[in-house]
Design an enzyme around this catalytic site. Structure first.
Site, PDB file in Angstrom:
ATOM      1  N   GLY A  33       0.720  -1.393   0.071  1.00  0.00           N
ATOM      2  CA  GLY A  33      -0.099  -0.091   0.081  1.00  0.00           C
ATOM      3  C   GLY A  33       1.083   1.210  -0.170  1.00  0.00           C
ATOM      4  O   GLY A  33       0.456   2.339   0.573  1.00  0.00           O
ATOM      5  N   ALA A  34       2.140   0.947  -0.779  1.00  0.00           N
ATOM      6  CA  ALA A  34       2.893   2.284  -0.571  1.00  0.00           C
ATOM      7  C   ALA A  34       2.856   3.413  -1.441  1.00  0.00           C
ATOM      8  O   ALA A  34       3.517   4.383  -1.031  1.00  0.00           O
ATOM      9  CB  ALA A  34       4.401   1.743  -1.053  1.00  0.00           C
ATOM     10  N   SER A  35       1.830   3.551  -2.348  1.00  0.00           N
ATOM     11  CA  SER A  35       1.449   4.564  -2.894  1.00  0.00           C
ATOM     12  C   SER A  35       0.256   5.101  -2.242  1.00  0.00           C
ATOM     13  O   SER A  35      -0.092   6.362  -2.381  1.00  0.00           O
ATOM     14  CB  SER A  35       1.115   4.297  -4.405  1.00  0.00           C
ATOM     15  N   GLY A  36      -0.480   4.630  -1.352  1.00  0.00           N
ATOM     16  CA  GLY A  36      -1.554   5.145  -0.496  1.00  0.00           C
ATOM     17  C   GLY A  36      -1.195   6.517   0.528  1.00  0.00           C
ATOM     18  O   GLY A  36      -0.116   6.970   0.840  1.00  0.00           O
ATOM     19  N   HIS A  55      -8.830   3.141  19.827  1.00  0.00           N
ATOM     20  CA  HIS A  55      -7.944   4.245  20.602  1.00  0.00           C
ATOM     21  C   HIS A  55      -8.651   4.505  22.074  1.00  0.00           C
ATOM     22  O   HIS A  55      -8.110   4.587  23.043  1.00  0.00           O
ATOM     23  CB  HIS A  55      -8.140   5.548  19.757  1.00  0.00           C
ATOM     24  N   LYS A 115       1.582   7.581  21.056  1.00  0.00           N
ATOM     25  CA  LYS A 115       1.889   8.987  21.548  1.00  0.00           C
ATOM     26  C   LYS A 115       2.573   9.243  22.822  1.00  0.00           C
ATOM     27  O   LYS A 115       2.214   8.517  23.955  1.00  0.00           O
ATOM     28  CB  LYS A 115       0.371   9.656  21.419  1.00  0.00           C
TER      29      LYS A 115
HETATM   30  C1  BG6 Z   1      -7.530   7.136  13.175  1.00  0.00           C
HETATM   31  C2  BG6 Z   1      -8.831   7.087  12.703  1.00  0.00           C
HETATM   32  O1  BG6 Z   1      -7.076   5.718  13.567  1.00  0.00           O
HETATM   33  O2  BG6 Z   1      -7.256   7.986  14.200  1.00  0.00           O
HETATM   34  C3  BG6 Z   1      -9.211   8.463  12.179  1.00  0.00           C
HETATM   35  O3  BG6 Z   1      -9.171   6.252  11.779  1.00  0.00           O
HETATM   36  C4  BG6 Z   1      -9.099   9.517  13.019  1.00  0.00           C
HETATM   37  O4  BG6 Z   1     -10.536   8.607  11.860  1.00  0.00           O
HETATM   38  C5  BG6 Z   1      -7.607   9.410  13.737  1.00  0.00           C
HETATM   39  O5  BG6 Z   1      -8.981  10.812  12.671  1.00  0.00           O
HETATM   40  C6  BG6 Z   1      -7.268  10.231  15.057  1.00  0.00           C
HETATM   41  O6  BG6 Z   1      -5.889  10.298  15.297  1.00  0.00           O
HETATM   42  P1  BG6 Z   1      -5.080  11.703  15.854  1.00  0.00           P
HETATM   43  O7  BG6 Z   1      -3.598  10.994  16.088  1.00  0.00           O
HETATM   44  O8  BG6 Z   1      -5.080  12.718  14.873  1.00  0.00           O
HETATM   45  O9  BG6 Z   1      -5.920  11.858  17.014  1.00  0.00           O
END
Ligand code: BG6
Length: 510
Positions: A30-33, A263, A205
């Protein structure tokens, strides 16, 4: 809240472990994505500029698009220039780009793997001194992951022969319990769990990693970190961005799959987990899994009491008119995909019994803010009530993930001059510019070093899907669950406010 006094503490530089990883080759599918162009190649470039890449190193970009290596290098340079706003150091780029190579393949054609990867890699390895260590990075849409994994395995590329072989896979790890199990089964046919690196870039992060350091390297907070002193916890991830060019993906995903399964629940696990005896990847991931196991299953017949979903309509953001979700290119005119969710959950264990966790995340919100706020209980006896003529705000500790990375403690202090009068003040710690490595730089380095701490283990993926799949299915069925509309640039649907108000609480103002 009228915060009229602030005390600032600023991070001092500290000594950190710097390890240069072993030589290796990075093979990006997916290197061009978009991901490769906007995040991966810029991260590798910055590592190169900071001299953090191993001496023997190369990148082999792989994608379906036909193009030469020279064209690929130009495409990546354009990406870097866009992101860096013209700050790319051209001499440095010249040296760096000589390590970038490109081949196009058909993801589902085994022959293509033989010619363009199996036979080509040894040449690159010899030229670069990468010692045969290989990292396969899948920066592809989830639809093609299974083909790639199966073909890597069929071509014998997953086997280690005195070298190391790792595979990095990006979220989404499936779209529900069943598909994630299938994905895992296909991964585990070719690779062992120790070779698999599932990325949740939130974990990389600095401020997210700091949650554990903050909790377990200070003795003053942990004794308070429980149901005795904490009233509730809010985990917030608000974005001003819409869905960009990702309607195809987002329509199938929505905020619960896109942000919550990964997340948001990862942030929850770091906030709620018990201290492991050792700070090692396995011990930490063990404790995180226990949190997921302790989350109380959602009562599907009473969803309204714990979940609000919303979708942005048109509105104004930073003074500019923005369109609504249903007007975004590629989105169905009658789409019911949620772009916002607020969820109340409980972690049923000794520490957290009865403490609600409120999670909220949305796109096209008024402000971009990710934070975890710990809302302490009010003082047990209010001896100032008479003088104050009312209650006082309880203490809040805010772990600010982004932007304005840092930590804030809100507390009461005497208002100078008056006899008995209190005012809320803040004690602030700010990272300012001290964020050394961006999330993708960190995960790439950790993967090269073989440190799986920041990667998601298989059980966390399945546990989180098991929790959320019934909820998502219920929401998608539309049964008894309304989708609230909110204006782009607002603070989200009014119903989300009621979710807290019912418990006599308020969302922290952002
Ligand atoms: C990604 C989601 O995993 O995290 C996105 O697919 C979202 O929709 C992004 O915008 C948010 O990441 P960050 O680092 O900008 O808070």
């Amino acid at each position: 809240m009228d915060l009229n006094q602030q005390i600032f503490a600023v991070a001092k530089s500290s000594s950190c472990r710097i390890v240069t990883p072993e030589p290796c080759g990075l093979i990006i599918f997916g290197a061009s994505g978009d991901l490769a162009r906007r995040k991966l190649i810029p991260a590798i470039y910055r590592l190169f500029r900071q001299k953090l890449l191993p001496a023997g190193f190369f990148v082999l970009g792989i994608a379906r698009t036909e193009m030469s290596t020279a064209q690929y290098r130009q495409l990546m340079l354009d990406g870097l220039n866009d992101g860096f706003m013209g700050e790319c150091d051209h001499a440095c780029w010249r040296d760096f780009s000589s390590m970038l190579n490109y081949r196009s393949i058909d993801y589902d054609d085994p022959k293509s793997y033989r010619q363009n990867i199996s036979e080509y890699l040894p040449l690159l390895e010899e030229g670069s001194g990468s010692e045969g260590n290989r990292i396969f990075y899948l920066a592809t849409p989830p639809t093609v992951c299974q083909d790639i994994i199966a073909n890597l395995q069929a071509a014998g590329l997953s086997k280690e022969k005195g070298n190391y072989v790792k595979i990095v896979i990006e979220k989404p790890f499936g779209r529900d319990t069943e598909s994630s199990q299938k994905l895992d089964a296909s991964l585990l046919r070719g690779f062992e769990e120790r070779q698999i690196y599932r990325i949740d870039h939130y974990l990389a992060k600095e401020t997210v990693q700091n949650i554990l350091m903050f909790r377990f390297a200070n003795s003053i907070f942990e004794p308070l970190w429980n149901r005795r002193y904490i009233d509730h916890i809010q985990i917030t991830a608000m974005e001003t961005l819409g869905i960009e060019q990702r309607a195809g993906y987002y329509e199938q995903s929505g905020v619960l799959r896109d942000m919550f399964q990964n997340h948001m629940l990862q942030l929850l696990s770091l906030t709620a987990m018990e201290p492991p005896a050792l700070f090692t990847p396995e011990r930490v991931r063990e404790e995180k899994a226990k949190v997921f196991q302790s989350v109380r299953p959602f009562p599907l017949d009473r969803l309204d009491e714990l979940l609000v979903t919303g979708q942005y309509g048109k509105g104004t953001l930073n003074g500019e008119a923005v369109r609504g979700y249903r007007e975004e290119p590629g989105v169905a005119a009658d789409s019911r995909t949620p772009t916002y969710a607020a969820l109340k959950l409980f972690v049923d264990n000794w520490r957290w019994n009865g403490v609600p966790f409120y999670l909220r995340s949305g796109k096209r919100m008024r402000r971009r803010t990710t934070e975890i706020s710990i809302h302490f209980k009010p003082v047990p006896h209010m001896m100032f009530t008479e003088a104050m003529g009312g209650g006082i705000d309880a203490n809040i500790l805010v772990l600010k993930v982004q932007p304005d990375e840092g930590i804030t403690l809100e507390f009461q202090a005497k208002n100078p001059g008056s006899r008995v009068c209190l005012m809320p003040v803040q004690l602030n710690f700010a990272y300012l510019r001290n964020i050394a490595l961006e999330a993708y730089e960190r995960v790439l380095l950790d993967c090269m070093e073989g440190d799986q701490m920041l990667f998601v283990r298989e059980d966390a993926v399945s546990l989180t899907w098991e929790l959320l799949t019934p909820l998502i299915e219920r929401v998608e069925s539309g049964e008894d669950h309304p989708l609230s509309l909110y204006a782009a640039g607002s603070d989200g649907p009014a119903e989300a406010v009621q979710l807290l108000e019912r418990g006599g609480r308020l969302w922290r103002a952002l």
